[in-house]
Motif scaffolding. Sequence first.
Motif, PDB file in Angstrom:
ATOM      1  N   HIS A 110      36.769  12.076  18.471  1.00  0.00           N
ATOM      2  CA  HIS A 110      37.881  12.963  18.809  1.00  0.00           C
ATOM      3  C   HIS A 110      38.856  13.019  17.637  1.00  0.00           C
ATOM      4  O   HIS A 110      39.255  11.989  17.080  1.00  0.00           O
ATOM      5  N   MET A 111      39.250  14.263  17.285  1.00  0.00           N
ATOM      6  CA  MET A 111      40.207  14.473  16.204  1.00  0.00           C
ATOM      7  C   MET A 111      41.367  15.307  16.740  1.00  0.00           C
ATOM      8  O   MET A 111      41.162  16.323  17.408  1.00  0.00           O
ATOM      9  N   THR A 112      42.590  14.880  16.461  1.00  0.00           N
ATOM     10  CA  THR A 112      43.794  15.566  16.932  1.00  0.00           C
ATOM     11  C   THR A 112      44.339  16.464  15.839  1.00  0.00           C
ATOM     12  O   THR A 112      43.917  16.397  14.674  1.00  0.00           O
ATOM     13  N   ILE A 113      45.320  17.316  16.234  1.00  0.00           N
ATOM     14  CA  ILE A 113      45.960  18.179  15.231  1.00  0.00           C
ATOM     15  C   ILE A 113      47.471  18.010  15.206  1.00  0.00           C
ATOM     16  O   ILE A 113      48.132  18.564  14.331  1.00  0.00           O
ATOM     17  N   ARG A 114      48.056  17.304  16.179  1.00  0.00           N
ATOM     18  CA  ARG A 114      49.507  17.102  16.186  1.00  0.00           C
ATOM     19  C   ARG A 114      49.786  15.613  16.263  1.00  0.00           C
ATOM     20  O   ARG A 114      49.655  15.016  17.339  1.00  0.00           O
ATOM     21  N   PRO A 115      50.164  14.996  15.152  1.00  0.00           N
ATOM     22  CA  PRO A 115      50.151  15.594  13.810  1.00  0.00           C
ATOM     23  C   PRO A 115      48.716  15.660  13.291  1.00  0.00           C
ATOM     24  O   PRO A 115      47.845  14.952  13.803  1.00  0.00           O
ATOM     25  N   PRO A 116      48.441  16.466  12.240  1.00  0.00           N
ATOM     26  CA  PRO A 116      47.083  16.494  11.679  1.00  0.00           C
ATOM     27  C   PRO A 116      46.706  15.119  11.135  1.00  0.00           C
ATOM     28  O   PRO A 116      47.470  14.504  10.399  1.00  0.00           O
ATOM     29  N   VAL A 117      45.566  14.650  11.529  1.00  0.00           N
ATOM     30  CA  VAL A 117      45.094  13.333  11.094  1.00  0.00           C
ATOM     31  C   VAL A 117      43.797  13.518  10.311  1.00  0.00           C
ATOM     32  O   VAL A 117      42.839  14.106  10.824  1.00  0.00           O
ATOM     33  N   ARG A 118      43.779  13.040   9.071  1.00  0.00           N
ATOM     34  CA  ARG A 118      42.571  13.120   8.243  1.00  0.00           C
ATOM     35  C   ARG A 118      41.618  12.004   8.653  1.00  0.00           C
ATOM     36  O   ARG A 118      41.995  10.833   8.691  1.00  0.00           O
ATOM     37  N   ASP A 119      40.401  12.373   8.949  1.00  0.00           N
ATOM     38  CA  ASP A 119      39.379  11.388   9.269  1.00  0.00           C
ATOM     39  C   ASP A 119      38.409  11.261   8.100  1.00  0.00           C
ATOM     40  O   ASP A 119      38.138  12.236   7.390  1.00  0.00           O
ATOM     41  N   PHE A 120      37.888  10.048   7.930  1.00  0.00           N
ATOM     42  CA  PHE A 120      36.984   9.756   6.817  1.00  0.00           C
ATOM     43  C   PHE A 120      35.598   9.426   7.368  1.00  0.00           C
ATOM     44  O   PHE A 120      35.461   8.718   8.376  1.00  0.00           O
ATOM     45  N   PHE A 121      34.577   9.914   6.639  1.00  0.00           N
ATOM     46  CA  PHE A 121      33.198   9.728   7.076  1.00  0.00           C
ATOM     47  C   PHE A 121      32.383   9.193   5.887  1.00  0.00           C
ATOM     48  O   PHE A 121      31.925   9.961   5.038  1.00  0.00           O
TER      49      PHE A 121
END
Length: 622
Positions: A115-126
């Motif tokens: 799950h990835m949110t947008i408020r606040p935008p969160v950068r995920d690393f893969f």
Amino acid sequence: MPLPSTGPRRLPRVRGPERRGGASVSRLPVAAFGALVLATVAAFFVTQHLKVSTPLISGDPKAIPATISPNETGCGSAFRSTRFSFYLLHRADDVDVYVVDQSGTIVRTLASGRHMTIRPPVRDFFPWNGRRDDGSLAPDGTYYYRIALLQQGRTITWTKTPVTVKSTPPRPVVTSVTPSLIPDRGIPPTISYRGNEGRRGTVRIYRTDLAAGWRLVASLPAPARPAARASWNGMIAGRPAPAGTYLAGLDVTDSACNTGHFPASIPPKPASTPHAGVTVRYLAAQPPLDPVSAGSTTLVYVDSRHRPYSWALQRTGVRRPAATGTGRGYALRVRVPAAAGAGLYELSLSSGAHQTTVPVIAGAHAGQRSASILVVLPALTWQGENPGDEDGDGLPDTLSAGGPIELQRPLANGLPVGFAGEAGLIAYLDRAHLPYDLTTDLGLIDGLGPALSGHRGVVLAGSERWLPSPLSSALRSYVQGGGHVLSLGIDSLRRGVTVQGGRALDPTQPQAADAFGARAGPVVTGSSELITEAKDGLGIFSHTSGALAGFRDYQPIASVAPPAQPIASAAGTSASTAAIAGYRLGGGTVVEVGLGGFGSSLAANIDSQELIGRLWAVLSSG
């Protein structure tokens, strides 16, 4: 006012203009329906366009680093794996992230339902370590990232910034070094290369002819473009490089931190470094290694790099030179004195700060009476261990390294290894007035100078590490026919070699028994024990002390194989370790002295002098 009619009611007649208005009214629903259809289709395409063109991820998505090598070790772990990162736009979602190859096949699943949110935008690393889902390494190639937005039913294959797997290092090759012999009129050697993948590298200059092994002596930058060439100024640590054999290597590191080396291994495989060598030579000489008659003029080739030189010819063991002179050219003609007869000379040359010395072998002159004992110098061993590089591959051309070698070439280090012992023997024979004829093994092979026949005894003055089969057979037949042989040297007479066309090639591995059948054990070093007589059936120790001191290195002789008879005379540190062994073979005898430095010891060791005097008497007997 007229009254309404009482007859049937009738519709009023429609006039012309009213008829036309009726047609327009009947088409209005059709037009409205068509407009609705067009609007619906347009809305569909607009929606689809927005779906395609509206970015769903942001944050400069890319793999860092863009090229990886899963097994790379040169830069720690910096290039073993990569990380792809982004954040979502517009709405939160659950994502799957995959690595796919160029055909679109999934290679690795990096995330499933994250799950990835947008408020606040969160950068995920893969992160990806360059492996497939089954743990195996992904093949070298280009890969992309595929992102699936599960709630939106959307899938993106990100091709703008791919990741490259590169586990194969560069394969640099030095293709030439020109000039390959320096100094050459001040021209620095140019090192040309290929296989650097358009990247800068480092040229490595190795010294390859040292007894202790290879040594890295200089490093210099190797440009990537426009010309794959580098130049070495011939200096090491600010000083001119010493004379010797050198090889130009090359290291190149690619974008994944894989480093390729030339040569691929040290020492390199044979024939893997053609044209990569450079020889540094300031002064060298190439004497004839066949005997020349006393009183004749011999030709010595001198390479002084176009500089003048002086020379002196001196008989071994004599301080005063027999002849001196100067020269500048390549060909030096030297007259060997006649009065002294057979003997060993040293030709010393000097040019500026550089010196070298080489042997000159003089046989008896035409009018000199032949001696009963023939001394044979190991010229084949001299050249077999001469570390010159004649084929330009940067490696010493020696028989120890497998050959082949040229038999007519400059002696790179001047006087050969082991020469001191051989010169010590000749000097003592001169001083003790023990008569001898003189030749070399190459002289016997070439049929120049005195032959085995006509002599009662033969002395092999040093280690005959390699003997061609015809000469080995001739020595064995000589002894079986009644001749006597004294062999002075460690690790001698056990290897074969082919001599033809001015070259020695195809050296063999050492055999268990030598040319006469003696089986030697491993060399003992650092001994402090006396060498004492154990038995003397041949009488070689009579009139001597029966003991020798001061020999730290020796090679024991355990036994001899038939047709030789068992050891009859022996001396060693014990009854089972005979460093000196004498035995009969056919009608003759063989005495092998396995004492390191025996010839040199004759200058001062009374025990050695007594032994050689007794051996001379035995060898001279009929």
